[in-house]
Design a protein around this motif. Structure first.
Motif, PDB file in Angstrom:
ATOM      1  N   HIS A  98      40.180  42.109 -12.269  1.00 37.27           N
ATOM      2  CA  HIS A  98      39.987  43.521 -11.932  1.00 37.27           C
ATOM      3  C   HIS A  98      41.220  44.366 -12.258  1.00 37.27           C
ATOM      4  O   HIS A  98      41.403  45.439 -11.687  1.00 37.27           O
ATOM      5  N   TRP A  99      42.027  43.903 -13.195  1.00 36.09           N
ATOM      6  CA  TRP A  99      43.287  44.588 -13.454  1.00 36.09           C
ATOM      7  C   TRP A  99      43.091  46.008 -13.964  1.00 36.09           C
ATOM      8  O   TRP A  99      43.904  46.896 -13.667  1.00 36.09           O
ATOM      9  N   ARG A 100      42.028  46.261 -14.706  1.00 33.55           N
ATOM     10  CA  ARG A 100      41.806  47.618 -15.218  1.00 33.55           C
ATOM     11  C   ARG A 100      41.517  48.603 -14.085  1.00 33.55           C
ATOM     12  O   ARG A 100      41.953  49.758 -14.133  1.00 33.55           O
ATOM     13  N   ASP A 101      40.784  48.160 -13.067  1.00 38.66           N
ATOM     14  CA  ASP A 101      40.544  49.016 -11.906  1.00 38.66           C
ATOM     15  C   ASP A 101      41.862  49.369 -11.219  1.00 38.66           C
ATOM     16  O   ASP A 101      42.091  50.514 -10.814  1.00 38.66           O
ATOM     17  N   ALA A 106      46.588  53.211 -10.458  1.00 36.70           N
ATOM     18  CA  ALA A 106      48.023  53.453 -10.623  1.00 36.70           C
ATOM     19  C   ALA A 106      48.267  54.703 -11.455  1.00 36.70           C
ATOM     20  O   ALA A 106      49.120  55.534 -11.128  1.00 36.70           O
ATOM     21  N   VAL A 107      47.513  54.849 -12.543  1.00 36.89           N
ATOM     22  CA  VAL A 107      47.678  56.011 -13.421  1.00 36.89           C
ATOM     23  C   VAL A 107      47.270  57.291 -12.702  1.00 36.89           C
ATOM     24  O   VAL A 107      47.955  58.319 -12.775  1.00 36.89           O
ATOM     25  N   ALA A 108      46.159  57.244 -11.979  1.00 35.07           N
ATOM     26  CA  ALA A 108      45.631  58.445 -11.333  1.00 35.07           C
ATOM     27  C   ALA A 108      46.456  58.884 -10.135  1.00 35.07           C
ATOM     28  O   ALA A 108      46.516  60.074  -9.812  1.00 35.07           O
ATOM     29  N   VAL A 109      47.124  57.937  -9.479  1.00 35.42           N
ATOM     30  CA  VAL A 109      47.823  58.249  -8.230  1.00 35.42           C
ATOM     31  C   VAL A 109      49.334  58.068  -8.361  1.00 35.42           C
ATOM     32  O   VAL A 109      50.108  59.009  -8.189  1.00 35.42           O
ATOM     33  N   ALA A 110      49.774  56.852  -8.672  1.00 38.69           N
ATOM     34  CA  ALA A 110      51.202  56.544  -8.631  1.00 38.69           C
ATOM     35  C   ALA A 110      51.993  57.217  -9.744  1.00 38.69           C
ATOM     36  O   ALA A 110      53.178  57.511  -9.581  1.00 38.69           O
ATOM     37  N   LEU A 111      51.366  57.460 -10.893  1.00 36.18           N
ATOM     38  CA  LEU A 111      52.069  58.084 -12.011  1.00 36.18           C
ATOM     39  C   LEU A 111      51.898  59.595 -12.031  1.00 36.18           C
ATOM     40  O   LEU A 111      52.275  60.245 -13.005  1.00 36.18           O
ATOM     41  N   ARG A 112      51.364  60.142 -10.987  1.00 34.91           N
ATOM     42  CA  ARG A 112      51.087  61.572 -10.943  1.00 34.91           C
ATOM     43  C   ARG A 112      52.210  62.309 -10.215  1.00 34.91           C
ATOM     44  O   ARG A 112      52.465  62.068  -9.034  1.00 34.91           O
ATOM     45  N   THR A 157      42.314  48.975  -5.250  1.00 36.05           N
ATOM     46  CA  THR A 157      43.494  48.114  -5.160  1.00 36.05           C
ATOM     47  C   THR A 157      43.675  47.611  -3.737  1.00 36.05           C
ATOM     48  O   THR A 157      43.982  46.432  -3.510  1.00 36.05           O
ATOM     49  N   ARG A 158      43.482  48.497  -2.774  1.00 41.09           N
ATOM     50  CA  ARG A 158      43.592  48.116  -1.358  1.00 41.09           C
ATOM     51  C   ARG A 158      42.675  46.943  -1.033  1.00 41.09           C
ATOM     52  O   ARG A 158      43.104  45.953  -0.422  1.00 41.09           O
ATOM     53  N   ASP A 159      41.413  47.035  -1.445  1.00 36.10           N
ATOM     54  CA  ASP A 159      40.445  45.997  -1.103  1.00 36.10           C
ATOM     55  C   ASP A 159      40.762  44.672  -1.791  1.00 36.10           C
ATOM     56  O   ASP A 159      40.554  43.593  -1.218  1.00 36.10           O
ATOM     57  N   LEU A 160      41.264  44.732  -3.011  1.00 40.56           N
ATOM     58  CA  LEU A 160      41.605  43.509  -3.737  1.00 40.56           C
ATOM     59  C   LEU A 160      42.843  42.844  -3.144  1.00 40.56           C
ATOM     60  O   LEU A 160      42.864  41.631  -2.902  1.00 40.56           O
ATOM     61  N   VAL A 161      43.858  43.637  -2.888  1.00 37.58           N
ATOM     62  CA  VAL A 161      45.116  43.088  -2.384  1.00 37.58           C
ATOM     63  C   VAL A 161      44.952  42.547  -0.964  1.00 37.58           C
ATOM     64  O   VAL A 161      45.621  41.575  -0.579  1.00 37.58           O
ATOM     65  N   HIS A 195      53.711  39.412 -10.113  1.00 43.63           N
ATOM     66  CA  HIS A 195      53.557  40.651 -10.873  1.00 43.63           C
ATOM     67  C   HIS A 195      52.236  40.610 -11.631  1.00 43.63           C
ATOM     68  O   HIS A 195      51.926  39.606 -12.282  1.00 43.63           O
ATOM     69  N   LEU A 196      51.488  41.696 -11.559  1.00 46.10           N
ATOM     70  CA  LEU A 196      50.306  41.885 -12.401  1.00 46.10           C
ATOM     71  C   LEU A 196      50.632  42.979 -13.407  1.00 46.10           C
ATOM     72  O   LEU A 196      50.896  44.123 -13.023  1.00 46.10           O
ATOM     73  N   GLY A 197      50.638  42.646 -14.693  1.00 46.64           N
ATOM     74  CA  GLY A 197      50.955  43.629 -15.721  1.00 46.64           C
ATOM     75  C   GLY A 197      49.870  44.692 -15.830  1.00 46.64           C
ATOM     76  O   GLY A 197      48.693  44.364 -15.992  1.00 46.64           O
ATOM     77  N   LEU A 198      50.271  45.970 -15.753  1.00 51.59           N
ATOM     78  CA  LEU A 198      49.320  47.080 -15.841  1.00 51.59           C
ATOM     79  C   LEU A 198      49.569  47.937 -17.078  1.00 51.59           C
ATOM     80  O   LEU A 198      48.641  48.258 -17.812  1.00 51.59           O
ATOM     81  N   ILE A 199      50.808  48.337 -17.298  1.00 60.76           N
ATOM     82  CA  ILE A 199      51.191  49.068 -18.509  1.00 60.76           C
ATOM     83  C   ILE A 199      52.451  48.399 -19.054  1.00 60.76           C
ATOM     84  O   ILE A 199      53.489  48.389 -18.384  1.00 60.76           O
ATOM     85  N   VAL A 200      52.342  47.832 -20.238  1.00 58.55           N
ATOM     86  CA  VAL A 200      53.466  47.121 -20.845  1.00 58.55           C
ATOM     87  C   VAL A 200      53.687  47.682 -22.247  1.00 58.55           C
ATOM     88  O   VAL A 200      52.895  47.418 -23.155  1.00 58.55           O
ATOM     89  N   PRO A 201      54.725  48.493 -22.446  1.00 57.98           N
ATOM     90  CA  PRO A 201      54.987  49.068 -23.775  1.00 57.98           C
ATOM     91  C   PRO A 201      55.222  47.975 -24.816  1.00 57.98           C
ATOM     92  O   PRO A 201      55.716  46.890 -24.501  1.00 57.98           O
TER      93      PRO A 201
END
Length: 292
Positions: A98-101, A106-112, A157-161, A195-201
């Protein structure tokens, strides 16, 4: 602590660390809190330096943890190697599936904007290794304390973690382009890090050295390691690296489990944790005030 806020105008892409990540948030104007929202927080460009005058329990604990770690290691039900086999932790498969979810939240909330404060802003004990605006974090759980307002914003993320056995901490760890985190080590052998990789340049090298092993992240893959070994991180790219960082309790038999549990209970009640939890709340409150 009463938060004092000064507003400044910017764009929702926030500071330069979000640029070139390939997944910029929206570009509507917004206001962000000044760093003075947290008392004693260093300003951008300040030299790395440990917070002076930390409580005695923290300073004594750092000297004694080697003794505790050896006792805990002797009771471990999994490897004590620097890097562990993800197959020993079946729940990591759930994160990979479920890493894409998780990434999308992360993009919608943490990177905002300024939703994710610099780690050195909220955690005095990270000011020796984390530069302002270089290493940011969006906490969901911190040493067993849920950050409820952040959890509500990341329900998937909350439900998965929440399904992770022995969950201690969970947060989005966000590393700006060109950042180097110097060698450091974790608090206790009683915890293991995932660590779960989410965005890796991909336009350079982003890596971590754990003891004598060099490892690299991949999007959608998990990496499990023992952070009581000295480790350092480099983001030698022009993009932002984002991982979901999980800390969970090491599977142990007694007497190691008794020791690890007792040590963690002391840590959770110490200023090391309590200051950070309070500072996260102050930061979030300041951001909310700017939205009024």
């Amino acid at each position: 602590m009463q938060a004092e806020v000064r507003a400044k105008t910017g764009t929702a892409t926030g500071p330069a660390m979000w640029r070139n990540s390939g997944r910029d948030p929206r570009s509507t104007p917004h206001r962000t809190p000044d760093l003075t929202v947290i008392s004693g927080a260093p300003q951008p460009g300040a030299p790395l330096a440990a917070e002076p005058g930390r409580p005695l329990i923290i300073r004594v604990g750092k000297h004694l943890r080697g003794v505790f770690d050896r006792l805990i290691a002797s009771s471990s039900l999994v490897s004590n190697d620097p890097v562990l086999d993800v197959r020993d932790f079946a729940w990591t498969q759930l994160l990979r599936e479920h890493w894409r979810d998780i990434r999308d939240e992360a993009v919608a909330v943490a990177l905002r904007g300024e939703a994710s404060p610099s780690l050195a802003t909220i955690s005095p004990d990270h000011r020796a290794i984390a530069e302002i605006d270089k290493w940011r974090s969006f906490f969901l759980w911190g040493y067993g304390y849920p950050i409820d307002e952040n959890l509500v914003r990341c329900p998937r993320t909350r439900d998965l973690v929440a399904q992770i056995p022995g969950l201690n901490s969970a947060f989005f760890s966000i590393l700006a382009p060109g950042t180097h985190i110097p060698e450091h080590r974790g608090v206790t052998k009683g915890l293991i890090t995932c660590h779960l990789g989410l965005i890796v340049p991909r336009d350079g090298d982003v890596r971590m050295r754990v003891h004598d092993r060099t490892v690299r992240w991949s999007e959608g893959e998990t990496l499990v390691f023992d952070d009581t070994y000295n480790h350092a991180v480099w983001n030698d790219t022009s993009g932002t690296r984002v991982v979901l960082l999980i800390q969970f309790e090491r599977p142990l038999r007694n007497p190691g489990k008794w020791i690890a549990d007792a040590f963690l209970n002391v840590v959770r009640r110490s200023a090391f944790v309590q200051d950070a939890v309070r500072n996260i709340g102050d930061w979030n409150a300041a951001v909310k005030q700017l939205d009024v």
